[in-house]
Design an enzyme around this catalytic site. Structure first.
Site, PDB file in Angstrom:
ATOM      1  CB  THR A  18      -0.932   0.005   1.236  1.00  0.00           C
ATOM      2  OG1 THR A  18      -1.859  -1.064   1.086  1.00  0.00           O
ATOM      3  CG2 THR A  18      -1.688   1.304   1.379  1.00  0.00           C
ATOM      4  CB  THR A  94       0.456  -4.219   6.307  1.00  0.00           C
ATOM      5  OG1 THR A  94      -0.787  -4.152   5.607  1.00  0.00           O
ATOM      6  CG2 THR A  94       1.057  -2.840   6.430  1.00  0.00           C
ATOM      7  CG  ASP A  95      -2.613  -7.597   3.295  1.00  0.00           C
ATOM      8  OD1 ASP A  95      -2.942  -6.880   4.269  1.00  0.00           O
ATOM      9  OD2 ASP A  95      -3.173  -7.539   2.191  1.00  0.00           O
ATOM     10  CD  GLN A 283      -7.671 -22.452  17.338  1.00  0.00           C
ATOM     11  OE1 GLN A 283      -8.626 -21.818  17.776  1.00  0.00           O
ATOM     12  NE2 GLN A 283      -7.787 -23.650  16.799  1.00  0.00           N
TER      13      GLN A 283
HETATM   14  N1  ASP Z   1      -2.664  -5.516   0.350  1.00  0.00           N
HETATM   15  C1  ASP Z   1      -1.582  -4.668   0.787  1.00  0.00           C
HETATM   16  C2  ASP Z   1      -0.326  -5.488   0.830  1.00  0.00           C
HETATM   17  O1  ASP Z   1      -0.120  -6.242   1.729  1.00  0.00           O
HETATM   18  C3  ASP Z   1      -1.911  -4.098   2.118  1.00  0.00           C
HETATM   19  C4  ASP Z   1      -0.867  -3.186   2.699  1.00  0.00           C
HETATM   20  O2  ASP Z   1       0.182  -2.936   2.180  1.00  0.00           O
HETATM   21  O3  ASP Z   1      -1.161  -2.668   3.782  1.00  0.00           O
HETATM   22  O4  ASP Z   1       0.475  -5.391  -0.079  1.00  0.00           O
END
Ligand code: ASP
Length: 347
Positions: A18, A94-95, A283
């Protein structure tokens, strides 16, 4: 902390995410854009008295598309430029950031320089972006040295909003909060406020002074198996017999508990006897596996399941990939799964 002389040399490895995305004018979906667009949006970077160079994935990717080849590409870039730079900043979605951070922590053996992974929840071109602050702070953390001139951070870490976390202890906790990451079983390495305050006791120091050793082979024949009440015997049998699977992260309840009925335990034991390494990981987001606490945990240990203690799921699966990637037999993988390789687990 000393962040001034001489000019720190930092390599930015831009993989996508992102932070560098822009809106497609037709579909309005976010899509990755190149590094110059990203850096044009952060003119403050030029105010840092650092020598910054960059390399980028071509094309930059959404981190949902990350795979072990991409991890190897990042690790290889760090190895190729290790002597020429003081620190590395990896810009990443982030994912799957916590998976990449964990994988890199295993791949980069004897790491003595900072590898700081960051990204953002809002693209860097957005007015309210968190990307600008995260990028600047990541660069400062990568450049930070102690009074002896040694790098303050000598491990793979995730910098996000108010914290620096150990990479292989981190988990993405929120899809929309700026403080998106947390390390539920390990303290922060630094707090980011008016100052960058390092928690020296929490920082990793490799016991070895040997040179960096990079091992990028990862074996993908691993998987998660998450228990839920009502899972049928048929489902469990099917999952445990996925062809070519060598390692399973079994996501259990609470302190590492699972059903005690005979058919469940038999299926698990049979898989272990076939040579599948099964790691017990809770978990719960906080705490770890204590298999002797309840009968329901004891039966897994008796069936040959290895305790994952307080390891994160991300570190557990990448550690299995790494150890099998080294070509080790199941018994040796089991032994190392019970060891702390680079600060990923408390034993
Ligand atoms: N979908 C994006 C990724 O992981 C989300 C992000 O960067 O926050 O590349």
């Amino acid at each position: 902390m000393n962040t001034s002389t001489p000019r720190p040399k930092i390599l930015i490895i831009y993989t996508g995410g992102t932070i560098g995305m822009i809106e497609n004018p037709v579909t309005h979906a976010l899509q990755p854009f190149d590094f110059s667009h990203l850096i044009d949006n952060v003119p403050k970077v030029k105010k840092l008295a650092y020598d910054i160079d960059h390399i980028q994935f071509d094309p930059p990717i959404d981190s949902s598309n990350m795979n072990p080849q991409h991890w190897a590409q990042i690790a290889q870039a760090i190895e190729d430029h290790y002597d020429a730079f003081d620190g590395f900043v990896v810009l990443h979605g982030t994912d799957t950031m916590a998976f990449t951070a964990s994988a890199l922590s295993f791949m980069l053996e004897n790491l003595h320089k900072p590898v700081i992974i960051t990204g953002s929840q809002l693209p860097i071109g957005e007015v309210r972006t968190d990307g600008e602050e995260n990028l600047i702070t990541a660069l400062q953390v990568a450049a930070a040295t102690d009074a002896q001139g040694e790098p303050m951070v000598q491990e793979v870490a995730i910098l996000f909003e108010n914290y620096l976390w150990r990479g292989n202890r981190s988990t993405k906790m929120s899809a929309d909060n700026f403080n998106a990451f947390s390390s539920n079983n390990y303290p922060e390495l630094a707090r980011i406020g008016l100052d960058i305050t390092f928690e020296r006791k929490a920082l990793y120091r490799s016991p070895s002074r040997r040179p960096l050793k990079v091992r990028t082979a990862m074996d993908p024949h691993v998987m998660f198996l998450e228990l839920h009440p009502g899972m049928t015997e048929e489902t469990l049998r099917h999952l445990l017999s996925v062809p070519h699977i060598k390692g399973i992260v079994l996501k259990t309840y609470g302190a590492g508990n699972a059903p005690t009925d005979a058919s469940f335990t038999r299926l698990i034991r049979e898989a272990v006897e076939r040579g599948v390494v099964i790691l017990n990981v809770t978990q719960c987001v906080n705490g770890g596996v204590h298999t002797t606490l309840y009968e329901t945990g004891n039966s897994l240990a008796a069936a040959g399941v290895v305790s994952g203690h307080d390891i994160t799921s991300e570190a557990a699966i990448t550690k299995l990939m790494y150890l099998f990637g080294m070509g080790l037999p199941a018994e040796t993988v089991k032994k190392y799964m019970g060891c702390d390789l680079c600060g990923e687990v408390t034993l």
